[in-house]
Design a protein around this motif. Structure first.
Motif, PDB file in Angstrom:
ATOM      1  N   GLU B  98       0.847  -1.201   0.000  1.00  0.00           N
ATOM      2  CA  GLU B  98       0.000   0.000   0.000  1.00  0.00           C
ATOM      3  C   GLU B  98       0.884   1.254   0.000  1.00  0.00           C
ATOM      4  N   PHE B  99       0.529   2.247  -0.799  1.00  0.00           N
ATOM      5  CA  PHE B  99       1.221   3.539  -0.762  1.00  0.00           C
ATOM      6  C   PHE B  99       0.254   4.601  -1.264  1.00  0.00           C
ATOM      7  N   ASP B 100       0.525   5.824  -0.850  1.00  0.00           N
ATOM      8  CA  ASP B 100      -0.379   6.910  -1.255  1.00  0.00           C
ATOM      9  C   ASP B 100       0.401   8.023  -1.970  1.00  0.00           C
ATOM     10  N   GLY B 101      -0.315   9.086  -2.323  1.00  0.00           N
ATOM     11  CA  GLY B 101       0.283  10.187  -3.079  1.00  0.00           C
ATOM     12  C   GLY B 101       1.418  10.863  -2.338  1.00  0.00           C
ATOM     13  N   GLU B 102       1.272  10.944  -1.026  1.00  0.00           N
ATOM     14  CA  GLU B 102       2.304  11.616  -0.235  1.00  0.00           C
ATOM     15  C   GLU B 102       3.598  10.802  -0.249  1.00  0.00           C
ATOM     16  N   GLN B 103       3.432   9.492  -0.132  1.00  0.00           N
ATOM     17  CA  GLN B 103       4.622   8.622  -0.176  1.00  0.00           C
ATOM     18  C   GLN B 103       5.284   8.698  -1.554  1.00  0.00           C
ATOM     19  N   LEU B 104       4.444   8.739  -2.571  1.00  0.00           N
ATOM     20  CA  LEU B 104       4.985   8.848  -3.931  1.00  0.00           C
ATOM     21  C   LEU B 104       5.783  10.147  -4.064  1.00  0.00           C
ATOM     22  N   GLN B 105       5.227  11.235  -3.506  1.00  0.00           N
ATOM     23  CA  GLN B 105       5.919  12.522  -3.603  1.00  0.00           C
ATOM     24  C   GLN B 105       7.252  12.494  -2.866  1.00  0.00           C
ATOM     25  N   ASN B 106       7.252  11.841  -1.695  1.00  0.00           N
ATOM     26  CA  ASN B 106       8.501  11.755  -0.925  1.00  0.00           C
ATOM     27  C   ASN B 106       9.590  11.031  -1.720  1.00  0.00           C
ATOM     28  N   VAL B 107       9.175   9.982  -2.400  1.00  0.00           N
ATOM     29  CA  VAL B 107      10.149   9.218  -3.191  1.00  0.00           C
ATOM     30  C   VAL B 107      10.614  10.049  -4.392  1.00  0.00           C
ATOM     31  N   LEU B 108       9.668  10.753  -5.033  1.00  0.00           N
ATOM     32  CA  LEU B 108      10.042  11.616  -6.162  1.00  0.00           C
ATOM     33  C   LEU B 108      11.009  12.703  -5.713  1.00  0.00           C
ATOM     34  N   ASN B 109      10.765  13.248  -4.518  1.00  0.00           N
ATOM     35  CA  ASN B 109      11.644  14.306  -3.998  1.00  0.00           C
ATOM     36  C   ASN B 109      13.092  13.840  -3.877  1.00  0.00           C
ATOM     37  N   ASP B 110      13.248  12.542  -3.600  1.00  0.00           N
ATOM     38  CA  ASP B 110      14.601  12.011  -3.420  1.00  0.00           C
ATOM     39  C   ASP B 110      15.312  11.736  -4.736  1.00  0.00           C
ATOM     40  N   LEU B 111      14.543  11.702  -5.823  1.00  0.00           N
ATOM     41  CA  LEU B 111      15.159  11.420  -7.127  1.00  0.00           C
ATOM     42  C   LEU B 111      15.915  12.629  -7.636  1.00  0.00           C
ATOM     43  N   TYR B 153      13.721   2.387  -9.099  1.00  0.00           N
ATOM     44  CA  TYR B 153      13.885   3.000  -7.773  1.00  0.00           C
ATOM     45  C   TYR B 153      12.524   3.275  -7.131  1.00  0.00           C
ATOM     46  N   LEU B 154      11.613   3.798  -7.932  1.00  0.00           N
ATOM     47  CA  LEU B 154      10.266   4.102  -7.438  1.00  0.00           C
ATOM     48  C   LEU B 154       9.586   2.834  -6.906  1.00  0.00           C
ATOM     49  N   ARG B 155       9.685   1.792  -7.698  1.00  0.00           N
ATOM     50  CA  ARG B 155       9.070   0.515  -7.300  1.00  0.00           C
ATOM     51  C   ARG B 155       9.663   0.025  -5.985  1.00  0.00           C
ATOM     52  N   GLN B 156      10.975   0.115  -5.929  1.00  0.00           N
ATOM     53  CA  GLN B 156      11.672  -0.375  -4.746  1.00  0.00           C
ATOM     54  C   GLN B 156      11.237   0.382  -3.498  1.00  0.00           C
ATOM     55  N   ARG B 157      11.238   1.703  -3.621  1.00  0.00           N
ATOM     56  CA  ARG B 157      10.924   2.529  -2.445  1.00  0.00           C
ATOM     57  C   ARG B 157       9.458   2.450  -2.051  1.00  0.00           C
ATOM     58  N   LEU B 158       8.585   2.325  -3.041  1.00  0.00           N
ATOM     59  CA  LEU B 158       7.164   2.353  -2.732  1.00  0.00           C
ATOM     60  C   LEU B 158       6.643   1.025  -2.207  1.00  0.00           C
ATOM     61  N   THR B 159       7.315  -0.046  -2.578  1.00  0.00           N
ATOM     62  CA  THR B 159       6.769  -1.353  -2.221  1.00  0.00           C
ATOM     63  C   THR B 159       7.546  -2.069  -1.132  1.00  0.00           C
ATOM     64  N   ALA B 160       8.764  -1.634  -0.898  1.00  0.00           N
ATOM     65  CA  ALA B 160       9.557  -2.290   0.141  1.00  0.00           C
ATOM     66  C   ALA B 160       9.605  -1.401   1.369  1.00  0.00           C
ATOM     67  N   SER B 161      10.058  -1.986   2.468  1.00  0.00           N
ATOM     68  CA  SER B 161      10.268  -1.157   3.643  1.00  0.00           C
ATOM     69  C   SER B 161      11.455  -0.247   3.337  1.00  0.00           C
ATOM     70  N   GLU B 162      11.550   0.862   4.043  1.00  0.00           N
ATOM     71  CA  GLU B 162      12.589   1.867   3.785  1.00  0.00           C
ATOM     72  C   GLU B 162      13.970   1.226   3.697  1.00  0.00           C
ATOM     73  N   PRO B 163      14.638   1.273   2.540  1.00  0.00           N
ATOM     74  CA  PRO B 163      15.954   0.645   2.462  1.00  0.00           C
ATOM     75  C   PRO B 163      16.999   1.443   3.232  1.00  0.00           C
ATOM     76  N   ALA B 164      17.990   0.706   3.701  1.00  0.00           N
ATOM     77  CA  ALA B 164      19.033   1.371   4.485  1.00  0.00           C
ATOM     78  C   ALA B 164      19.731   2.416   3.637  1.00  0.00           C
ATOM     79  N   GLY B 165      19.881   3.584   4.211  1.00  0.00           N
ATOM     80  CA  GLY B 165      20.628   4.617   3.507  1.00  0.00           C
ATOM     81  C   GLY B 165      19.813   5.412   2.519  1.00  0.00           C
ATOM     82  N   ALA B 166      18.521   5.080   2.406  1.00  0.00           N
ATOM     83  CA  ALA B 166      17.713   5.773   1.405  1.00  0.00           C
ATOM     84  C   ALA B 166      17.638   7.258   1.677  1.00  0.00           C
ATOM     85  N   ARG B 167      17.718   7.619   2.917  1.00  0.00           N
ATOM     86  CA  ARG B 167      17.635   9.034   3.274  1.00  0.00           C
ATOM     87  C   ARG B 167      19.008   9.573   3.649  1.00  0.00           C
ATOM     88  N   GLY B 168      19.991   8.807   3.316  1.00  0.00           N
ATOM     89  CA  GLY B 168      21.332   9.160   3.785  1.00  0.00           C
ATOM     90  C   GLY B 168      21.920  10.393   3.163  1.00  0.00           C
TER      91      GLY B 168
END
Lengths: 272, 187
Positions: B98-111, B153-168
Motif C-alpha cells: 500500500e502507498f499513497d500520493g504523499e509517499q509517492l511525492q517523498n520518493v520523487l523528492n529524493d530522485l 527505484y520508485l518501485r523499490q521505495r514504494l513497495t519495500a520497507s525503507e531501504p538502508a541509507g535511502a535518506r542518507g
C-alpha cells in the motif's frame, strides 16, 4: 535477449515509439521465461497504480482565474486612466482673476545665480571625472549568481556577445591545471556580470562550459580549491567545480559524470 | 485582443492544470507549484517570440517550467544518480504493497532531477520519449535509461520497507551542498 533487456523493453514499450522487432523478441523471451512473466506482470500492476497517483494532484480552484488576471496585468502594464477635463467656460468663470506677479530678482541677481550654478556644475563634473579614473574597483561578482545565470540560460553561446577584456582591460586567461583544448569556441560575455563564458562540447558527447571571473571582482567568497578539478559536485544536470588559480576564479560545468573531470586534469598537474 | 494574447489565454485554459501538476511533482509543494506555474506563463508571455511553432507550445511550456525550477532549485536535496542504483535491490517489489500520493511525492523528492522529470512526464502520458528527450536536451536512449532506473527505484521505495541509507543523502546534489563542498571562504 536476456531477462533484463526483455523486461526493460516491455516496460518502456510504446506503440509507434519503440522498435516492434525488439518488442517481439522480448515477447518471445517472455513466453519461455516464467520469472520474467511474473516480474513484468508485477511491474505492470504497479504502473497501473503509480500512474494515476502521479497525475492525481488537486489543482487550486482559483488558479486559472489568477493566472489569467496575472497575464492580463502583464499585457496592460499601463492601465488606461480616464482623464476628466473641466468643461470649457465653467472653470474659467469660477477661477479668481489674479494679476501677474512681478519678478522678485533683478537682472544682476539672475546672472550671479546662473554663474554660480554653472561653476558648481563644472566643479562637480571635474570631481566626478577624477573619481571615475581613480576610483577603486569594487568587487561585484557573486560566483553562485553567475553560475546559476549561465545554467539557467540553457547555455546557448550564440545569444551572448563575444568577450574580449574585463573592465581593467585584462583578457581572460585559461587555467593551467585543466586541459582547455576542448574549449574551441571564443569566450562569451554574460550580460550583467563581469564574467567570460567558454562553451564547447567535450568529445561531441558532453556539453561543457568554463566560467572565468577576475578574482578581484568576486565579492562573496572564493572557492577553497586552487587546482582543477577541486571538489566536483552536481548542480542541476551539470557536474560542476570551482577553483582559484592565479588572478582568476574558474568554474567548470560539464553535463557528464565526475569521472570526466579526472580526464580533463592536465598531465603533470598534481591531484587537487 | 490580439492573436498572441488570445493564444496565451488559450494555452492557460488548456494546460494550466497539467503544468501545475507537473510543477507540484517537481517541487513537492503547493505554494512553489503555484508560483512556478505563474512564472512559467509570465515567461511564456515575455518570450513569446521564441515560440516558432505553436503546435509545440505544450512542450515549450514544460521546458520553461523545468528551466525555472532548475534556476531556483526548489525542493529538498535529493540523492545522486550513483546512490540511486545502489539503493535498488534485486529483490522483487511487492505489487500489493500500500502507498499513497504523499509517499509517492517523498520518493520523487529524493530522485535527482534528471530522473524525476522524465519519470513524471512518463506517468503523465502526455509526451513521447522523443519529446521528453528534446525537452531535456539529451538523446532518447538516455531518457529510456533514466526512466528504467527511476522506475526501478520508485518501485523499490514504494513497495519495500525503507531501504538502508535511502535518506542518507550521501551525495550532494543541491546547490547548497555543492557550494558547501566548494568550501567557499570569505575573501
Amino acid at each position: 535477449m536476456n531477462c533484463l533487456t526483455a523486461r526493460q523493453t516491455l516496460e518502456l514499450y510504446r506503440p509507434g515509439e519503440s522498435e516492434t522487432a525488439e518488442r517481439d523478441a522480448a515477447v518471445r523471451h517472455l513466453e519461455d521465461c516464467a520469472t520474467c512473466q511474473d516480474e513484468v506482470r508485477r511491474h505492470e500492476a504497479l504502473d497501473l497504480r503509480i500512474g494515476p497517483l502521479c497525475r492525481d494532484v488537486p489543482v487550486p480552484g482559483d488558479l486559472r482565474a489568477r493566472l489569467l488576471e496575472c497575464l492580463a496585468i502583464g499585457t496592460d502594464a499601463v492601465p488606461e486612466i480616464p482623464v476628466e477635463l473641466p468643461e470649457t467656460g465653467t472653470q474659467l468663470a469660477s477661477a479668481p482673476v489674479t494679476r501677474p506677479v512681478a519678478p522678485t530678482t533683478t537682472r544682476w541677481g539672475r546672472r550671479r545665480v546662473l554663474s554660480i550654478g554653472l561653476g558648481s556644475a563644472a566643479l562637480l563634473a571635474a570631481g566626478l571625472s577624477v573619481w571615475f579614473v581613480v576610483r577603486p574597483t569594487r568587487p561585484s561578482v557573486n560566483v553562485e549568481e553567475v553560475v546559476q545565470s549561465v545554467l539557467a540560460e540553457g547555455v546557448l553561446p550564440a545569444q551572448f556577445p563575444e568577450f574580449t577584456k574585463f573592465s581593467d582591460s585584462v583578457p581572460p586567461q585559461l587555467p593551467a591545471t585543466m586541459d582547455s583544448s576542448w574549449l574551441v569556441e571564443p569566450p562569451r560575455q554574460l550580460p550583467g556580470h563581469e564574467a567570460a563564458v567558454y562553451v564547447s562540447s567535450l568529445r561531441k558527447k558532453f556539453q561543457g562550459l568554463l566560467i572565468v571571473i577576475p578574482r578581484r571582482a568576486v565579492k562573496d567568497g572564493l572557492p577553497s580549491a586552487t587546482k582543477f578539478p577541486g571538489q566536483p559536485e552536481y548542480i542541476g544536470l551539470y557536474c560542476t567545480t570551482a577553483w582559484v588559480e592565479g588572478d582568476f576564479v574558474y568554474v567548470c560545468c560539464l553535463s557528464g559524470l565526475k569521472d570526466e573531470f579526472q580526464r580533463l586534469q592536465r598531465a603533470g598537474s598534481p591531484p587537487a | 485582443m490580439d492573436h498572441r494574447a488570445r493564444t496565451l489565454v488559450d494555452l492557460v485554459e488548456r494546460y494550466y492544470a497539467l503544468l501545475y501538476r507537473y510543477a507540484f511533482r517537481l517541487t513537492g509543494s503547493r505554494a512553489d507549484a503555484e508560483d512556478l506555474t505563474q512564472q512559467a506563463f509570465l515567461t511564456a508571455q515575455a518570450k513569446w517570440d521564441q515560440l516558432r511553432d505553436e503546435t509545440k507550445a505544450k512542450s515549450w511550456l514544460f521546458t520553461i517550467t523545468r528551466n525555472l525550477y532548475l534556476k531556483d532549485l526548489r525542493g529538498p536535496p535529493c540523492l545522486t544518480s550513483s546512490t540511486l542504483d545502489e539503493l535498488v535491490s534485486s529483490s522483487p517489489p511487492d505489487s500489493s504493497a500500500e502507498f499513497d500520493g504523499e509517499q509517492l511525492q517523498n520518493v520523487l523528492n529524493d530522485l535527482p532531477e534528471e530522473f524525476r522529470s522524465p519519470v513524471i512526464m512518463f506517468y503523465f502520458e502526455e509526451f513521447s520519449y522523443r519529446e521528453i528527450a528534446e525537452q531535456m536536451e539529451v538523446p532518447v536512449g538516455t531518457i529510456m535509461s533514466r526512466l528504467s532506473r527511476a522506475k526501478a527505484y520508485l518501485r523499490q521505495r514504494l513497495t519495500a520497507s525503507e531501504p538502508a541509507g535511502a535518506r542518507g543523502r550521501s551525495g550532494a546534489y543541491s546547490r547548497e551542498t555543492a557550494w558547501a563542498a566548494w568550501n567557499v571562504r570569505p575573501e
